[in-house]
Scaffold this motif. Structure first.
Motif, PDB file in Angstrom:
ATOM      1  N   TRP A 106      -2.036   5.379  -2.111  1.00  0.00           N
ATOM      2  CA  TRP A 106      -3.107   6.383  -2.295  1.00  0.00           C
ATOM      3  C   TRP A 106      -3.970   5.485  -2.857  1.00  0.00           C
ATOM      4  O   TRP A 106      -4.149   5.005  -4.036  1.00  0.00           O
ATOM      5  CB  TRP A 106      -2.609   7.531  -3.157  1.00  0.00           C
ATOM      6  CG  TRP A 106      -3.686   8.838  -2.817  1.00  0.00           C
ATOM      7  CD1 TRP A 106      -4.756   8.815  -2.182  1.00  0.00           C
ATOM      8  CD2 TRP A 106      -3.165   9.954  -3.349  1.00  0.00           C
ATOM      9  NE1 TRP A 106      -5.182  10.352  -2.329  1.00  0.00           N
ATOM     10  CE2 TRP A 106      -4.430  10.779  -3.016  1.00  0.00           C
ATOM     11  CE3 TRP A 106      -2.378  10.578  -4.487  1.00  0.00           C
ATOM     12  CZ2 TRP A 106      -4.511  12.224  -3.474  1.00  0.00           C
ATOM     13  CZ3 TRP A 106      -2.658  11.903  -4.830  1.00  0.00           C
ATOM     14  CH2 TRP A 106      -3.561  12.626  -4.362  1.00  0.00           C
ATOM     15  N   ARG A 131      -7.790  12.707  -9.243  1.00  0.00           N
ATOM     16  CA  ARG A 131      -6.880  13.740  -8.230  1.00  0.00           C
ATOM     17  C   ARG A 131      -6.297  14.764  -8.724  1.00  0.00           C
ATOM     18  O   ARG A 131      -6.056  15.959  -8.203  1.00  0.00           O
ATOM     19  CB  ARG A 131      -5.933  12.756  -7.370  1.00  0.00           C
ATOM     20  CG  ARG A 131      -6.597  11.632  -6.549  1.00  0.00           C
ATOM     21  CD  ARG A 131      -7.590  12.049  -5.461  1.00  0.00           C
ATOM     22  NE  ARG A 131      -9.037  11.961  -6.318  1.00  0.00           N
ATOM     23  CZ  ARG A 131     -10.118  12.674  -5.664  1.00  0.00           C
ATOM     24  NH1 ARG A 131      -9.944  13.310  -4.579  1.00  0.00           N
ATOM     25  NH2 ARG A 131     -11.281  12.538  -6.305  1.00  0.00           N
ATOM     26  N   ARG A 179      -5.953   7.624   2.414  1.00  0.00           N
ATOM     27  CA  ARG A 179      -5.838   9.053   1.989  1.00  0.00           C
ATOM     28  C   ARG A 179      -5.266   9.868   3.090  1.00  0.00           C
ATOM     29  O   ARG A 179      -5.126  11.268   3.044  1.00  0.00           O
ATOM     30  CB  ARG A 179      -7.080   9.467   1.746  1.00  0.00           C
ATOM     31  CG  ARG A 179      -7.922   8.740   0.773  1.00  0.00           C
ATOM     32  CD  ARG A 179      -9.559   9.554   0.477  1.00  0.00           C
ATOM     33  NE  ARG A 179      -9.495  10.762   0.076  1.00  0.00           N
ATOM     34  CZ  ARG A 179     -10.588  11.484  -0.117  1.00  0.00           C
ATOM     35  NH1 ARG A 179     -11.711  11.036  -0.003  1.00  0.00           N
ATOM     36  NH2 ARG A 179     -10.427  12.679  -0.666  1.00  0.00           N
ATOM     37  N   GLU A 213      -2.917  13.222   2.001  1.00  0.00           N
ATOM     38  CA  GLU A 213      -3.572  14.317   1.050  1.00  0.00           C
ATOM     39  C   GLU A 213      -3.423  15.796   1.890  1.00  0.00           C
ATOM     40  O   GLU A 213      -3.534  16.825   1.177  1.00  0.00           O
ATOM     41  CB  GLU A 213      -5.221  14.072   0.956  1.00  0.00           C
ATOM     42  CG  GLU A 213      -5.259  12.910  -0.075  1.00  0.00           C
ATOM     43  CD  GLU A 213      -6.972  12.865  -0.367  1.00  0.00           C
ATOM     44  OE1 GLU A 213      -7.746  13.603   0.036  1.00  0.00           O
ATOM     45  OE2 GLU A 213      -7.198  11.768  -0.729  1.00  0.00           O
ATOM     46  N   ASP A 231     -15.845   9.871  -2.046  1.00  0.00           N
ATOM     47  CA  ASP A 231     -14.877  10.861  -1.128  1.00  0.00           C
ATOM     48  C   ASP A 231     -15.269  10.466   0.193  1.00  0.00           C
ATOM     49  O   ASP A 231     -14.443  10.781   1.028  1.00  0.00           O
ATOM     50  CB  ASP A 231     -15.204  12.177  -1.459  1.00  0.00           C
ATOM     51  CG  ASP A 231     -14.392  12.765  -2.364  1.00  0.00           C
ATOM     52  OD1 ASP A 231     -13.424  11.872  -3.185  1.00  0.00           O
ATOM     53  OD2 ASP A 231     -14.689  13.784  -3.276  1.00  0.00           O
TER      54      ASP A 231
END
Length: 332
Positions: A182, A274, A187, A190, A314
């Motif tokens: 991660w 996170r 990602r 997720e 992001d």
């Protein structure tokens, strides 16, 4: 070093752990004394969650290194949470990967060998490193649960697993933690594994939080890497992927410069946020062979990113080119 509980049933661990693989193999030449110095530095800053595997180093050299270190540490064995793993099988003496096993007989034998190498009577967190392609995960976890009942293992984990495997294993015995990759570049879990962790009260140990050094800005191609460095086989480091991926570091670099931080600290600060996003405990385990870099990584705990900074970061993973790992070897 602040601590957190690694899932509903897991141990209390530092908010940052130490990924120990690079102390013995894969990322260029290693120096035993330097590796021991890094472990001592980890103890000094409270980074006492050590992550290893019987796969790391020829003849499990990394477990042997930690077994040598623990009695010499000021806190002794009781001052550390030691996690190790089993699964991939390597040829003695050469280290060639010759198979993957997670059948019950191998689980029991691998645990005994790890206990001897680590010089301990128990493993705090025991993972299957990678399930094999034959044994049902329920049988693997069942054998691991026997080790808990025997007092040889305190908590169970699963590494490199899917959401379905996690659910199935957890039905057999509570799983304290998942250890999957991660980072700002990776990602993919997720939308699958992470929601299952939240539902079942399982912690997440994030390996390769720097995407093998790429996110630090210091290793953005294969230039200068040792001939046997694992990154030479990784698609993200191969041109032209690496050239493109290096351009994605610009916002990380801008934030780091504005904050007087390193790019590595920014990458860790994003991961440390996170839990607020996903509602699960997340413990990154950055690896390093440098006591200086280790202390810099620990200082990431002091860095809190703003909402605007997080929003910029992001978007990075959407543009990454290249798979995170090379194709698996043909073991037939």
């Amino acid at each position: 070093m602040r601590t957190l509980k690694l899932g509903d049933t897991g141990p209390e661990v530092p908010a940052l752990g130490l990924g120990c693989v690079g102390l013995s193999e894969f990322y260029g030449p290693v120096d035993r004394d330097g590796s021991l110095a890094t472990l001592h530095a980890a103890a000094e800053v409270g980074m006492t969650f050590l992550d290893t595997s019987d796969y790391y180093g020829v003849d499990s050299a990394n477990e042997r290194l930690i077994g040598e270190f623990l009695p010499k540490a000021a806190a002794g064995r009781s001052g550390f949470t030691v996690a190790t793993k089993f699964g991939p099988v390597r040829a003695p003496g050469t280290g060639e990967l010759i198979g993957v096993r997670s059948d019950p007989a191998h689980v029991r034998a691998a645990c005994e060998r790890s206990l001897r190498r680590l010089g301990t009577d128990h493993i705090d967190l025991y993972y299957v490193h990678h399930p094999d392609f034959v044994t049902p995960i329920e049988e693997t976890v069942g054998a691991m649960a026997e080790l808990v009942a025997a007092g040889k293992v305190r908590h169970l984990g699963l590494s490199n697993v899917t959401a379905a495997q996690l659910r199935a294993g957890h039905r057999v015995h509570p799983i304290a933690a998942v250890e999957n990759e991660w980072s700002l570049f990776t990602r993919e879990y997720e939308d699958s594994v992470v929601p299952v962790c939240a539902e079942l009260g399982i912690g997440f140990v994030a390996y390769s939080p720097f995407s093998r050094g790429f996110l630090t800005g210091r290793h953005t191609s294969t230039d200068g890497l040792a001939a046997d460095d694992l990154r030479r086989s990784m698609p993200r480091f191969a041109a032209p992927n690496a050239v493109h991926n290096a351009t994605l570091l610009a916002p990380i670099r801008r934030i780091a410069e504005a904050r007087g931080a390193t790019m590595a600290q920014v990458a860790l600060a994003w991961l440390l946020h996170r839990p607020a996003v996903h509602g699960i405990p997340v413990v990154p385990i950055p690896g390093t062979r440098s006591p200086l870099r280790l202390r810099e990584n620990a200082d990431a705990l002091r860095l809190t990113l703003t909402g605007g900074e997080l929003a910029v970061l992001d978007t990075i993973a959407q543009e990454v080119k290249g798979e995170r790992m090379p194709p698996p070897p043909d073991l037939d």
